[in-house]
Design a protein around this motif. Structure first.
Motif, PDB file in Angstrom:
ATOM      1  N   UNK A 185      38.592  45.045  39.948  1.00  0.00           N
ATOM      2  CA  UNK A 185      37.653  45.168  41.074  1.00  0.00           C
ATOM      3  C   UNK A 185      37.973  44.087  42.113  1.00  0.00           C
ATOM      4  N   UNK A 186      37.439  44.252  43.316  1.00  0.00           N
ATOM      5  CA  UNK A 186      37.770  43.281  44.378  1.00  0.00           C
ATOM      6  C   UNK A 186      37.334  41.865  44.014  1.00  0.00           C
ATOM      7  N   UNK A 187      36.279  41.732  43.203  1.00  0.00           N
ATOM      8  CA  UNK A 187      35.836  40.396  42.811  1.00  0.00           C
ATOM      9  C   UNK A 187      36.832  39.691  41.891  1.00  0.00           C
ATOM     10  N   UNK A 188      37.836  40.405  41.437  1.00  0.00           N
ATOM     11  CA  UNK A 188      38.856  39.771  40.596  1.00  0.00           C
ATOM     12  C   UNK A 188      39.865  38.978  41.413  1.00  0.00           C
ATOM     13  N   UNK A 189      39.754  39.068  42.720  1.00  0.00           N
ATOM     14  CA  UNK A 189      40.656  38.288  43.571  1.00  0.00           C
ATOM     15  C   UNK A 189      40.499  36.805  43.281  1.00  0.00           C
ATOM     16  N   UNK A 190      41.603  36.073  43.340  1.00  0.00           N
ATOM     17  CA  UNK A 190      41.519  34.628  43.139  1.00  0.00           C
ATOM     18  C   UNK A 190      42.802  34.085  42.552  1.00  0.00           C
TER      19      UNK A 190
ATOM     20  N   UNK B 213      40.454  29.509  39.406  1.00  0.00           N
ATOM     21  CA  UNK B 213      40.145  28.194  39.977  1.00  0.00           C
ATOM     22  C   UNK B 213      38.745  28.122  40.584  1.00  0.00           C
ATOM     23  N   UNK B 214      38.131  29.262  40.899  1.00  0.00           N
ATOM     24  CA  UNK B 214      36.802  29.228  41.517  1.00  0.00           C
ATOM     25  C   UNK B 214      35.667  29.426  40.510  1.00  0.00           C
ATOM     26  N   UNK B 215      35.953  29.507  39.227  1.00  0.00           N
ATOM     27  CA  UNK B 215      34.916  29.875  38.253  1.00  0.00           C
ATOM     28  C   UNK B 215      34.220  28.691  37.606  1.00  0.00           C
ATOM     29  N   UNK B 216      34.682  27.472  37.865  1.00  0.00           N
ATOM     30  CA  UNK B 216      34.052  26.326  37.222  1.00  0.00           C
ATOM     31  C   UNK B 216      34.423  26.238  35.758  1.00  0.00           C
ATOM     32  N   UNK B 217      33.447  25.957  34.904  1.00  0.00           N
ATOM     33  CA  UNK B 217      33.753  25.666  33.504  1.00  0.00           C
ATOM     34  C   UNK B 217      33.979  26.927  32.674  1.00  0.00           C
ATOM     35  N   UNK B 218      33.653  28.093  33.192  1.00  0.00           N
ATOM     36  CA  UNK B 218      33.815  29.297  32.376  1.00  0.00           C
ATOM     37  C   UNK B 218      35.244  29.821  32.435  1.00  0.00           C
TER      38      UNK B 218
END
Ligand SMILES: *[C@@H]1O[C@H](CO)[C@@H](O)[C@H](O)[C@H]1NC(C)=O
Ligand SMILES: *[C@@H]1O[C@H](CO)[C@@H](O)[C@H](O)[C@H]1NC(C)=O
Ligand SMILES: *[C@@H]1O[C@H](CO)[C@@H](O)[C@H](O)[C@H]1NC(C)=O
Ligand SMILES: *[C@@H]1O[C@H](CO)[C@@H](O)[C@H](O)[C@H]1NC(C)=O
Ligand SMILES: *[C@@H]1O[C@H](CO)[C@@H](O)[C@H](O)[C@H]1NC(C)=O
Length: 323
Positions: A225-230, A177-182
């Motif tokens: 990785x932690x950036x995969x949170x969401x 949901x936080x990635x925009x159009x990608x």
């Protein structure tokens, strides 16, 4: 002037033609789309174009053959030719029929009620002039499921998702949901579309290609990785249903360090590391203040108070290192 008059006449003529043909039979080429959740009640709107008395109302669904959803004629409901799945679930507002409102009330909707409904109204004149036909697409879609998952850093994780119908799958779309159009991953026309993939997922995500045809569109993320949170969204588009992509579920993914891992070795656990540092610094300051106060008390007895600036700085660092 002559041109203007002829143009005006032409306009009047065109509007006359279109209004007379509309009066004959208003066949709605573009059906209304209505989407509801299972268990809800829905009203499928249908009105007569004028206030002439209604002789009969025929509500049918295009896939049901000769049986009706609801048949009303001679001021009463004809239950004999009703399809059994609609027994006691459909109604017309009888007082409203005189006013030309023959909207169908369908209660406790289920996914079996999906389809194209046809409203046919016959009014006073027996010829086709008094006939109104209108189509409504009804889609019944469960609200998306929501769940939480936790993955360990560095592991491979599978986010489970399954299509709702046993029908061929045309598009599978995983978004965050936080990635925009990608996209996280996009699969359509039997292949992956990598053009619009968010770079952080390149070569790290996959679907079980062999299982897509069985409706399993679960997403595998490698080396988390932690950036995969969401919050991940699984959307599927299947043939025969509307072309709209349907959200099947949302998964909120959290990423945690593996259990038993020493905190300071783990560069992704920097949040925890800084908490430890902060505690050490606060303790160091507290000790420094304490030592300083004690020194001042002692020094007051023996020496003038201008000297203690030096030891005050070096002592706290030594004492914090011991903890
Ligand atoms: C549907 O209608 C029935 C009867 O009219 C009512 O009892 C029920 O509460 C309604 N359900 C919903 C979800 O509104
Ligand atoms: C609504 O329909 C479902 C089956 O589709 C049935 O199990 C349930 O009992 C019905 N609920 C009501 C209130 O009639
Ligand atoms: C998921 O976690 C949130 C809090 O982060 C909580 O409010 C929600 O109820 C949880 N949902 C499920 C399905 O466990
Ligand atoms: C994750 O998957 C890759 C390939 O699919 C495999 O090589 C690797 O060992 C897996 N990692 C873990 C921690 O299971
Ligand atoms: C209804 O949905 C169809 C596609 O399923 C679309 O082509 C059509 O324009 C929609 N009609 C309206 C009135 O939105």
């Amino acid at each position: 002037m002559y041109h203007f008059v002829s143009l005006l006449l032409e306009l009047i003529w065109i509007s006359f033609i279109s209004s007379s043909s509309a009066g004959e039979e208003s066949l709605e080429k573009h059906p209304t789309n209505i989407t509801v959740e299972p268990g809800q009640n829905v009203t499928l709107p249908c009105r007569t174009p004028d206030s002439k008395p209604v002789i009969a109302v025929e509500w049918s669904r295009t896939d049901l053959g000769s049986e009706y959803v609801l048949l009303y004629r001679n001021d009463q409901f004809d239950l004999e030719n009703q399809h059994p799945s609609f027994k006691n679930r459909v109604d017309l507002e009888e007082e409203q029929i005189k006013a030309g409102d023959v909207s169908l009330v369908l209660k406790n909707v289920s996914t079996d009620d999906r389809g194209t409904y046809e409203c046919l109204v016959i009014q006073t004149e027996t010829n086709s002039r008094g006939k109104t036909v209108l189509y409504i697409n009804l889609d019944v879609v469960p609200p998306p499921d929501q769940r939480n998952m936790t993955a360990e850093l560095g592991q491979n994780v599978t986010l489970p998702c399954r299509a709702l119908d046993i029908k061929p799958i045309i598009v599978v779309e995983w978004d965050r949901t936080d990635l925009g159009v990608e996209y996280v991953i996009l699969f359509r026309n039997d292949q992956f579309d990598l053009k619009n993939q968010h770079p952080s997922f390149k070569n790290r995500v996959d679907l079980q290609e062999g299982q897509i045809k069985d409706g399993d569109v679960s997403l595998t993320v490698k080396n988390v990785v932690t950036d995969d949170r969401g919050t991940y969204e699984c959307r599927v588009s299947q043939s025969e249903t509307t072309s709209r992509r349907q959200t099947v579920l949302y998964i909120k993914l959290d990423v945690v360090p593996p259990p038993g891992e020493p905190v300071d070795k783990n560069k992704d656990g920097s949040g925890q590391l800084s908490v430890v540092l902060l505690v050490a610094v606060i303790m160091g300051i507290a000790i420094a203040v304490g030592v300083f106060v004690m020194y001042r008390k002692k020094l007051k007895f023996f020496r003038p108070p201008e000297e203690p600036a030096e030891p005050e700085v070096s002592i706290p660092l030594d004492s914090s290192a011991k903890f």
